[in-house]
Scaffold this motif. Structure first.
Motif: not given
Length: 127
Positions: A35-37, A61, A64-67
């Motif tokens: 989830r947090e990438g 993820a 959302g372009k996370r991590g």
């Protein structure tokens, strides 16, 4: 403390432990990392109980372009070769990718398409 939940196999062929990890409050460490990438889904049959669930989290993820998804989707090839059963994807010039039988070959236009379909990158060619 954590709780490990095993699938049909406790180890892979390299003797690595295969488990889903949960905190005491029931939170899935695997899902939170994705989830947090901070990790991507790895297709590791027959450990498939939560594959679709984790893949849906990975898609969010990515969206959302996370991590890792800020850099992991930078394109460096015109297309990629995927293996239908191993769910690995390769650069077109990768020796392992070139060995994929026609019946198992999946053409993937982008890294995003590959990751969203649940493919993971080859460790040899590192697409």
């Amino acid at each position: 403390e954590v709780r490990l939940e095993y699938g049909p196999e406790k180890e892979d062929k390299f003797k690595r432990r295969l488990a889903y990890v949960f905190l005491e409050n029931g939170l899935s460490v695997n899902a939170e990392l994705i989830r947090e990438g901070l990790a991507f889904v790895l297709y590791q049959g027959p450990q498939m109980e939560r594959f679709e669930e984790l893949l849906a989290i990975q898609r969010e993820a990515i969206k959302g372009k996370r991590g890792i998804w800020v850099q992991a989707l930078v394109e460096n090839c015109p297309d990629y070769r995927g293996h239908r059963f191993t769910r690995k994807f390769h650069r077109p010039d990768c020796p392992l990718g070139q060995k994929i039988a026609r019946k198992n070959l999946i053409r993937l236009a982008t890294k995003k398409e590959a990751f969203e379909a649940g493919y993971s990158p080859c460790r040899t060619c590192r697409p």
